[in-house]
Scaffold this motif. Structure first.
Motif, mmCIF file in Angstrom:
data_model
loop_
_atom_site.group_PDB
_atom_site.id
_atom_site.type_symbol
_atom_site.label_atom_id
_atom_site.label_comp_id
_atom_site.label_asym_id
_atom_site.label_seq_id
_atom_site.Cartn_x
_atom_site.Cartn_y
_atom_site.Cartn_z
ATOM 1 N N PHE A 104 2.856 -42.783 -10.845
ATOM 2 C CA PHE A 104 3.628 -42.786 -12.083
ATOM 3 C C PHE A 104 5.036 -43.346 -11.886
ATOM 4 O O PHE A 104 5.516 -44.163 -12.675
ATOM 5 N N HIS A 120 14.181 -46.859 -18.090
ATOM 6 C CA HIS A 120 12.783 -47.193 -17.818
ATOM 7 C C HIS A 120 12.007 -47.314 -19.134
ATOM 8 O O HIS A 120 12.493 -46.915 -20.196
ATOM 9 N N ILE A 143 7.733 -46.640 -20.376
ATOM 10 C CA ILE A 143 6.407 -46.179 -19.971
ATOM 11 C C ILE A 143 5.403 -47.242 -20.387
ATOM 12 O O ILE A 143 5.176 -47.477 -21.586
ATOM 13 N N ARG A 199 2.770 -45.634 -16.670
ATOM 14 C CA ARG A 199 3.655 -45.666 -15.507
ATOM 15 C C ARG A 199 5.088 -45.910 -15.960
ATOM 16 O O ARG A 199 5.326 -46.625 -16.936
ATOM 17 N N ALA A 200 6.036 -45.337 -15.221
ATOM 18 C CA ALA A 200 7.456 -45.569 -15.501
ATOM 19 C C ALA A 200 7.867 -46.881 -14.841
ATOM 20 O O ALA A 200 7.794 -47.022 -13.617
ATOM 21 N N LEU A 229 8.832 -36.151 -18.622
ATOM 22 C CA LEU A 229 7.910 -37.290 -18.572
ATOM 23 C C LEU A 229 6.604 -36.967 -17.857
ATOM 24 O O LEU A 229 5.528 -37.371 -18.319
ATOM 25 N N GLN A 230 6.675 -36.291 -16.730
ATOM 26 C CA GLN A 230 5.450 -35.984 -15.978
ATOM 27 C C GLN A 230 5.516 -34.559 -15.453
ATOM 28 O O GLN A 230 6.489 -34.161 -14.796
#
Length: 454
Positions: free
Chosen positions: A89, A159, A161, A165-166, A392-393
């Motif tokens: 990620f 960033h 997404i 993925r970032a 985010l994750q």
């Protein structure tokens, strides 16, 4: 293992290895700068005590630097083995940042380390001082990149997404994310502070043993002088850092305060002690000071701070852990400030080197800087949960698909190997500290220098 699943075992393994690792860079950063200061003072004054202290602490620095490199490599490998979801990620951001650290910091340190440790009689004085300064600079640059990476995980920006993925779109924003300046200052000052306490404890031990040489006195005096300056600065940085955290990670602050709910229109009290109860959603046995929570965190007598019940249950950090880790850090910080200012009183009375209880207290304070760093690190990392990249994750989505047995064996191996390797390293480092600044070693270096010139 102990009824824990692979996810919790992976978290424990990472916490265990990072707790070992963080101690070494902290001492390395502080000692490298201390060595540069000692050599600079020797070049300016030609006082042999500074050279004696340089050779004494350079041995300890070398051992600590080596253990830091070894433990750091293990940390890097874990991202791919235990946390492949995180690597997938966020790898396009954290990977380059760690690469920049190697290219700009590690190569600089490695390039000049040999000259610093073995080149005293092989290169000129000014070139050797330059090498020492470059190693010190390398440790600070390393801190810059490591904290840029970790701070992005706390307050991500710069960033997009794309396909889950970032992906970086603005490296300046990625590096100088909202929490980075405060966390860099807080960690950098913590390294200097912990080193001052470490050096001061060594000097106090030798003074109690009757080794009242001028070199030992200088070592004690310099460490306490650093403590007087740095400890209050750290408290100020911590306050500013807390305000930044309140803005960007309010759930972390609510967990640190053990604060569950707000009464309408009332300010928030400061809970000095208590036992946050995550299941019952309350803090048991709370000892409160009215209004003080709002005053510290909002700089207001009326405005409340966010409460844990304002956030969903699955987005609340473990308040019991961060509540007490934060208070351990703050309590030790207060002791450091008191130690520093009391040393000024002893200087005035001209009893700084001859007050037994203060020397014993200084020895006890020796490891507190490192303990405070660990407590602060637990506050930061546990307080970020359940996110590995904040907002985010989730941490559970970042772990690799290992079985419980695999992680149990891996963790046991880490416990055994780390206990043996770094246990011996600690023992050897303490043994070197107990040797004390060796005037005979200084004379040996002087003879070698004269012989080389002849």
């Amino acid at each position: 293992m102990f009824g824990l699943d692979a996810f919790m075992l992976a978290r424990i393994q990472f916490a265990f290895t990072v707790s070992f690792h963080i101690i070494f860079p902290a001492i390395t950063i502080g000692l490298a700068t201390y060595l540069a200061v000692l050599e600079g003072l020797w070049l300016k004054t030609r006082n042999p005590d500074y050279k004696t202290l340089y050779h004494y602490w350079s041995k300890i620095f070398a051992v600590n630097f080596g253990m830091g490199v070894v433990s750091g490599l293990v940390m890097a490998y874990q991202f791919g083995t235990n946390w492949s979801g995180f690597s997938d990620f966020a790898g396009s951001i954290t990977g380059p940042l760690l690469t920049y650290e190697v290219l700009t910091a590690f190569f600089l340190e490695a390039g000049f380390l040999g000259v610093m440790l073995f080149g005293w009689n092989r290169v000129g004085d000014k070139l050797h001082f330059f090498a020492t300064s470059m190693v010190a600079l390398g440790t600070i640059i390393s801190t810059f990149w490591i904290l840029a990476s970790n701070s992005w995980m706390q307050t991500p920006q710069g960033h997009e997404i794309i396909d889950g993925r970032a992906v970086p779109v603005d490296w300046f924003a990625v590096i100088f994310n909202p929490s980075f300046p405060y966390r860099l200052a807080h960690m950098g000052v913590a390294a200097f502070l912990s080193t001052a306490l470490f050096v001061g404890a060594s000097a106090a031990w030798h003074l109690l043993k009757g080794q009242s040489t001028s070199a030992v006195k200088k070592m004690f005096s310099m460490s306490l002088g650093m403590l007087v300056i740095v400890a209050p600065i750290q408290a100020l940085i911590g306050d500013i850092h807390g305000l930044n955290t309140l803005e960007h990670q309010p759930a972390k602050i609510a967990a640190i305060e053990g604060h569950w709910s707000n009464a309408s229109g009332e300010p928030t009290p400061l809970i000095l002690f208590g036992l946050p109860n995550m299941e019952q959603e309350r803090t048991d046995y709370a000892l409160e000071i009215p209004v003080l929570g709002s005053l510290i965190l909002r700089h207001s007598l009326t405005e409340p701070i966010p409460a844990l019940k304002d956030f969903p249950k699955d987005e609340r950090p473990n308040s019991l852990v961060v509540f007490w880790s934060f208070r351990i850090m703050v309590a030790l910080g207060i002791l450091m400030i008191l130690q520093g200012f009391y040393s000024l009183w002893l200087r005035r009375k001209k009893t700084l080197y001859t007050t037994p209880w203060f020397l014993r207290f200084s020895i006890l304070m020796g490891p507190t800087g490192l303990i405070a760093i660990l407590a602060g690190w637990f506050t930061t990392e546990v307080g970020r949960q359940p996110w590995v990249v904040y907002g985010l994750q989730r941490t559970r989505d970042a772990v690799s698909a290992h079985g419980d047995l695999q992680m149990s064996i891996s963790l046991l191996c880490f416990l055994v190997v780390y206990g043996a390797v770094f246990g011996f390293g600690y023992y050897y480092m303490i043994h070197q500290i107990k040797q004390g600044p060796d005037t005979e070693d200084h004379k040996h270096h002087e003879i070698n220098t004269i012989s080389g010139r002849i």
